[in-house]
Write a protein that holds these residues in place. Sequence first.
Motif, PDB file in Angstrom:
ATOM      1  N   GLU A 105      16.368  12.969   3.758  1.00 49.80           N
ATOM      2  CA  GLU A 105      14.952  12.608   3.647  1.00 49.80           C
ATOM      3  C   GLU A 105      14.110  13.333   4.681  1.00 49.80           C
ATOM      4  O   GLU A 105      13.046  13.880   4.375  1.00 49.80           O
ATOM      5  N   SER A 165      11.142  15.874   3.825  1.00 52.37           N
ATOM      6  CA  SER A 165       9.768  15.489   4.170  1.00 52.37           C
ATOM      7  C   SER A 165       9.192  16.377   5.264  1.00 52.37           C
ATOM      8  O   SER A 165       8.001  16.721   5.225  1.00 52.37           O
ATOM      9  N   ILE A 188      11.608   7.755   0.417  1.00 46.38           N
ATOM     10  CA  ILE A 188      10.767   7.716   1.618  1.00 46.38           C
ATOM     11  C   ILE A 188       9.699   6.628   1.489  1.00 46.38           C
ATOM     12  O   ILE A 188       9.429   5.881   2.431  1.00 46.38           O
TER      13      ILE A 188
END
Length: 1001
Positions: free
Chosen positions: A487, A491, A708
């Motif tokens: 993640e 991100s 997320i």
Amino acid sequence: MNGLGDEGKTNLDGQQPVSRSIFPFSPVSPAGERIRIMLGEDDDGPSPPQLFTELDELLSVDGQEMEWKETARWIKFEEKVEKGGERWSKPHVATLSLHSLMELRTCIEKGTIMLELEASTLPQVVVRASLEELQTQRSPSMDWLSSPTTTHRNLASSSMNDISDKPEKDQLKNKFMKKLPRDAEASNVLVGEVDFLDAPFVAFVRLQQAVMLGALTEVPVPTRFLFILLGPKGKAKSYHEIGRAIATLMSDEVFHDIAYKAKDREDLLAGIDEFLDEVIVLPPGEWDPAIRIEPPKSVPSADKRKNMYGGGDSGQMNGNTPHDGGGGGGGHAVGDELKKTGRFCGGLLLDIKRKAPFFASDFYDAFHIQALSAILFIYLGTVTNAITFGGLLGDATDNMQGVLESFLGTAVSGGIFCLLAGQPLTILSSTGPVLVFERLLFNFSKDNDFDYLEFRLWIGLWSAFFCLLLVATDASYMVQYFTRFTEEGFSCLISFIFIYDAFKKMLKLADYYPINSDYRIDYVTQYDCMCMAPTILENSTVVFGDPLDAESTAVWYFNNTDLPLNATWSSLSKKDCLKYGGELVGKACKYVPDITLISFILFLGTYTTSMMLKKFKTSPFFPTWVRKLISDFAIILAILIFCGVDMLVGVNTPKLIVPTEFKPTSPNRGWFVPPFGGNPWWVYVVSALPALLVTILLFMDQQITAVIVNRKEHMLKKGAGYHLDLFWVAVLMIVCSFMGLPWYVAATVISIAHIDSLKMETETSAPGEMPKFLGVREQRVTGMCVFILTGLSVFMSPILKFIPMPVLYGVFLYMGVASLNGVQFMDRLQLLLMPAKHQPDLVYLRHVPLRKVHLFTFIQILCLALLWVLKSTVAAIIFPVMILALVAVRKTMDYMFSQHELSFLDDVIPEKDKKKKEDAKQKKKMRSIDSDIEDSDFPYTENVPSIKIPMDMMEQEPFLGDKASDSDPEMSPLNVPQIRIEMDPDDNGYRWKSRGSESSL
């Protein structure tokens, strides 16, 4: 007292009693057992309400008659009335003397305790307390009821008998009530010295029902507790400190619960003992008691103290347990939404059943001013992204898809998704890898004489089919393998792209409007720019000599262009000069320095102002509601401010340009793409191959963003909908393919910005206490409004044309930077540059060696760098496959790090057998470690020297530090190496492990 006692006694549930004594032969106090029973009780009713505690003292002002004066108050932290008596001090941590706490314990032990007292007025309370005292040991005079006049915040009444049971006007007007929740109750502490008592009079009272005691309390809340301490003159200082001690205890979260649940005197004493166990003593000569300790930014939770007595296991950490303060662990819980059902569309049906009950609340939960702020903020970000992506898409596809298609696709896809999806907080948008795929697909179609839109249609249909197949087979259960490592890598990459693109666009603007760095003020007379006639004009007639003068040798040009007859070249504007084929001559023609300078001021100003205003809610200026309003509308205010600056300066900066007509960008296409006739039949089958890449891209982009968004840190209450979200992405892909619109998937940065703009905090917080995060305002309205406005933007061109593009680039920069806040990877990047002594006290640094932390960070940096290189080249088409490869990289890290280390640095991959083995191994290691090991200055490490000592030798040797210290000074307690003893399961002996250096053994 303080936990010394019989270690062999077992609790009712088979657990050992809580004791901190190192001596097993000391008598046991039942404090721990009592607290465990009280805090372990399952109450069906609500939790005890918030307490407001007030300290009133009998004081003589200027030699006048004794009066009751409020001197301090507590909700979480202490506030004192300054000596002038006209203002409150800043909230600060109450510092108590150990002597006052011991005196308080004696007061509770020997004083009058009245629990569940039925009384409706203060005189009734005092009379019954005095009668109780009379029956026990002493007979205090009742004259104190009417002798000292009662003044409260300079409100005088003749005596306490005159106190009304109704709040007074000044109480109702008190603004301090905003700091208290509606169900708050009061705890009044009354202390003072009088001349008619020979011995102290002490009473602790808990009323059966909270009662309004008029002006006794500063704020109009009912009183539940009273602590009264009156004594002979000469000890006012001691009475004051004891009053502060009980007031501080009443504001303590654990003692507060005990006070509500206590059944007798011993329960209260047990609560005081527990408080004393947790007290940290500061040496008197090493700190200044006059300094008021500022409240911490984040108040530690009392859950650990409660769990220690309530049977909870606070010492064990695993991948599903969040670790306060460290940013590790946590992650997304593997609930029903991520379990493989084994049934056709089982996960999809469960998502629908889970989300259906909240569908109505998803609309009325949006009725809040904060929703308006979120709509305007996300709308501007979405419009900017649509224009940028549409322009790039138009360049890549020869305007077969352009800005208008981007606007329409964003509006249709985003609006339907927010209305029907499982997680409406997710914002759909176009992505960079999709743009790369579109460019390659268009060029391939052009080179092979394929119909681009028809070829694209079949790729979209195949990809949608594959996505629906993933939905039907519950393939979203693979989301649980997307740990924090994956993640954060994804991100952070998207956030860096936002930041990079914002600066890239500004540098491109500076290149288009360059600044003349060679400018010199002394040469200002030489800087000009003129339009000159071309040397040779096309379609012109050349005549040698003046036709009116045969002897003339001049050359004349007859203009056959559209240049107006009355116009001269020098009078033309730059635009007209280039239109009619003229030439711009002069040093000032290339440079427009003001545009670049003002654009960067607007760009950086919008970013910095947004950041400052977003943090304005913690500012000391203005009332709370003003600060919160400014914080909620921070980005909108920043945009308006710098739009005003742009208009005030008057420089022609580049503005937002939106389409003004609703028609396809290319005249060679319509709004519907026919599926047959443009390409050979075999293209319809071959399209499945590139569709596989698109499917992987959609799945990874959509599900990683969903993970997320749904992280436990956001405290979402309505659940996720991974299968339902992917279903609608597939359906919308079919719609967009038939209409020739861009494909859309969850946008990470904009979705995070959407959540941040909807975060809720406590409206009432104690002075000195930071507002507590309550969750996110979960609803569908903000997203739907954003996309409706995006669709209507075509008709809002007269308004939007005043917004400078540098301002919107500043919003892009803000979203990219803001989405990095709270990312553990960014914290660990800073650790690489910090000496150990300056590193923050992060939880994972207590449990994981620093070299392992740096190794974890270094692996993430390498993966991020590889992804960045891939997305910047033609190989970006395999970008989704590389995102999937992050899961494989994380899998191999199981062999480089222990599960214990990964539980703090990442989320543990759910492998039941391996995890059980690791947990069992960890429990063996931690068996003899104190439950508070995580607070120790000497955390347990595996690589320490050890000594094995048989059990029979242990029985013969004296206790450590007794006889050894007498015979050998080197083995005195001060010189004994720090060790711990651990049972060795192999030879039934003990293993001593040093926490010092190896040479100390």
